[in-house]
Design an enzyme around this catalytic site. Structure first.
Site, PDB file in Angstrom:
ATOM      1  N   HIS A 204       1.619   5.220  -1.926  1.00 53.72           N
ATOM      2  CA  HIS A 204       0.191   5.293  -1.582  1.00 53.72           C
ATOM      3  C   HIS A 204      -0.120   5.110  -0.109  1.00 53.72           C
ATOM      4  CE1 HIS A 204      -0.895   1.146  -0.526  1.00 53.72           C
ATOM      5  NE2 HIS A 204       0.092   0.808  -1.330  1.00 53.72           N
TER       6      HIS A 204
HETATM    7  N1  UDP Z   1      -0.989  -1.428  -9.626  1.00 53.51           N
HETATM    8  C1  UDP Z   1      -1.577  -1.190 -10.859  1.00 53.51           C
HETATM    9  N2  UDP Z   1      -1.508   0.078 -11.370  1.00 53.51           N
HETATM   10  C2  UDP Z   1      -0.891   1.116 -10.737  1.00 53.51           C
HETATM   11  C3  UDP Z   1      -0.284   0.843  -9.471  1.00 53.51           C
HETATM   12  C4  UDP Z   1      -0.362  -0.432  -8.949  1.00 53.51           C
HETATM   13  O1  UDP Z   1      -2.117  -2.099 -11.480  1.00 53.51           O
HETATM   14  O2  UDP Z   1      -0.894   2.225 -11.259  1.00 53.51           O
HETATM   15  C5  UDP Z   1      -1.069  -2.793  -9.056  1.00 53.51           C
HETATM   16  C6  UDP Z   1       0.270  -3.414  -8.770  1.00 53.51           C
HETATM   17  O3  UDP Z   1       0.821  -4.004  -9.908  1.00 53.51           O
HETATM   18  C7  UDP Z   1      -0.068  -4.420  -7.677  1.00 53.51           C
HETATM   19  C8  UDP Z   1      -1.187  -3.746  -6.941  1.00 53.51           C
HETATM   20  O4  UDP Z   1      -1.719  -2.747  -7.806  1.00 53.51           O
HETATM   21  O5  UDP Z   1      -0.535  -5.629  -8.214  1.00 53.51           O
HETATM   22  C9  UDP Z   1      -0.591  -3.132  -5.701  1.00 53.51           C
HETATM   23  O6  UDP Z   1      -1.492  -2.337  -5.125  1.00 53.51           O
HETATM   24  P1  UDP Z   1      -1.111  -1.187  -4.096  1.00 53.51           P
HETATM   25  O7  UDP Z   1       0.292  -0.783  -4.270  1.00 53.51           O
HETATM   26  O8  UDP Z   1      -2.181  -0.178  -4.250  1.00 53.51           O
HETATM   27  O9  UDP Z   1      -1.351  -1.918  -2.693  1.00 53.51           O
HETATM   28  P2  UDP Z   1      -0.448  -2.814  -1.734  1.00 53.51           P
HETATM   29  O10 UDP Z   1       0.134  -3.912  -2.543  1.00 53.51           O
HETATM   30  O11 UDP Z   1       0.561  -1.920  -1.106  1.00 53.51           O
HETATM   31  O12 UDP Z   1      -1.423  -3.346  -0.733  1.00 53.51           O
END
Ligand code: UDP
Length: 358
Positions: A204
């Site tokens: 993402h």
């Molecule tokens: N997540 C979710 N469903 C999905 C993909 C990610 O619930 O289809 C959750 C994941 O378990 C984690 C969070 O979203 O808790 C992570 O978000 P993301 O990867 O968007 O952002 P980052 O952590 O990189 O800031």
């Protein structure tokens, strides 16, 4: 004590779920504490936002803006709300545009800011998240660090006042919301998968999700990992795939890669636990991989979660096909990590804030 929490993106809903719960518990025990939530609208699809509020029992936002990814627009919309609300604290999480907009708006009105997940650094200035984190940490009066490395990062930048090592609220969330083994099995079965036989992928970050070359290279690697790949596709990534015929062709030639819509948090935790391997550019998922005892290959050249790398749970691979495949194929020999707290970080943070403000 009146708190306005500013959130807007998926990972912030996960973190806010446990902190918000800790606030309500503290209030039930008689503490003078009350929270109102401001949603910036950064993430707005049902399964990127509303689903998290209902599934994780997060109180409905008192204000729901529609600001997209625009920090300036967000800040302008947040300012009158804070001016009218006059909270004692503005609470922000992580490193998104919503984090910085909330922190800057509060700063302008001289309202103190508490930053949860403070002190993380990738040392990659090209990442918008890095700018958001550093700027928010400069503004915050209370900085709640998930790791000792985060505390050390702040110390090196000359920030030590108001810094607390409280552990990681995402660990609290993983403990609270991971479904039981039977429910995990049902979830993977619904995708036609068997336990510990598949890879789970997410992509993402702007540098990958909007980069056709990087996506081409990642898909080429996923097609060769030698196991089924389940990929909940982020809306940004989906947009790139939808407008790029070569990516669609590559995916058509790789039937082992199953693209699905983003899933809810409990389903995601189940998929992480049941996967043999996680391949991601997400920050949060690198750690959740460790929480769920699943090795992780990270599609980046640096990580904020250096403990996961040192302990052998996580491996950096960038976006190069061969490098990803090499990282996937080398055996993992992970060691325990004792860094993310005991699952009570949210309560600790709220205790500290109540103590400071009493
Ligand atoms: N997540 C979710 N469903 C999905 C993909 C990610 O619930 O289809 C959750 C994941 O378990 C984690 C969070 O979203 O808790 C992570 O978000 P993301 O990867 O968007 O952002 P980052 O952590 O990189 O800031």
């Amino acid at each position: 004590m009146r708190i306005i929490t500013v959130i807007g993106a998926r990972p912030q809903f996960v973190k806010a779920a446990v902190v918000s719960r800790a606030i309500r518990q503290k209030a039930l025990l008689g503490a003078d504490i009350q929270e109102s939530i401001l949603h910036t609208g950064q993430h707005y699809d049902y399964n990127m936002s509303d689903l998290f509020f209902s599934q994780l029992d997060i109180p409905a936002p008192e204000w729901h803006l529609d600001c997209g990814n625009d920090t300036v627009k967000m800040k302008a919309a947040i300012l009158p709300i804070l001016r009218a609300g006059q909270p004692d604290i503005v609470l922000v999480y992580g490193d998104t545009y919503s984090t910085l907009a909330g922190a800057e708006a509060a700063h302008e009105l001289a309202i103190p800011v508490a930053h949860i997940e403070a002190g993380l650094r990738s040392f990659n200035d090209a990442m918008p998240e890095e700018y958001n984190r550093i700027a928010t940490d400069r503004i915050a009066s209370w900085l709640f660090c998930p790791t000792t490395t985060a505390v050390e990062n702040l110390r090196r930048e000359g920030i030590s006042r108001g810094v607390y090592h409280t552990g990681d609220v995402m660990y609290d969330a993983a403990l609270a919301f991971t479904p039981d083994e039977a429910a995990q099995r049902q979830i993977i079965l619904s995708y036609g998968l068997e336990p510990k036989t598949f890879a789970l992928t997410t992509v993402h970050r702007a540098s990958t999700a909007e980069n056709t070359e990087a996506l081409t290279s990642i898909i080429a690697a996923l097609a060769q990992v030698g196991m089924p790949v389940l990929w909940p596709v982020h809306p940004h990534t989906r947009k790139t795939i939808e407008r790029t015929r070569s990516l669609q062709q590559a995916l058509r030639k790789a039937p082992m890669i199953q693209l699905i819509e983003p899933v809810g948090y409990t389903a995601m935790l189940a998929l992480e636990r049941q996967a043999r391997l996680i391949i991601t550019d997400s920050g949060g998922i690198q750690k959740e991989a460790f929480f769920q005892h699943t090795p992780c290959v990270t599609l980046r050249d640096e990580s904020e979660w250096v403990e996961t790398l040192k302990a052998g749970w996580n491996r950096l691979a960038g976006t190069d096909t061969e490098r990803i495949l090499q990282a996937v194929r080398m055996p993992f020999e992970p060691q325990p990590i004792d860094e993310y707290g005991s699952g009570h970080s949210a309560e600790q943070i709220i205790d500290i804030l109540c103590h400071i403000k009493s």
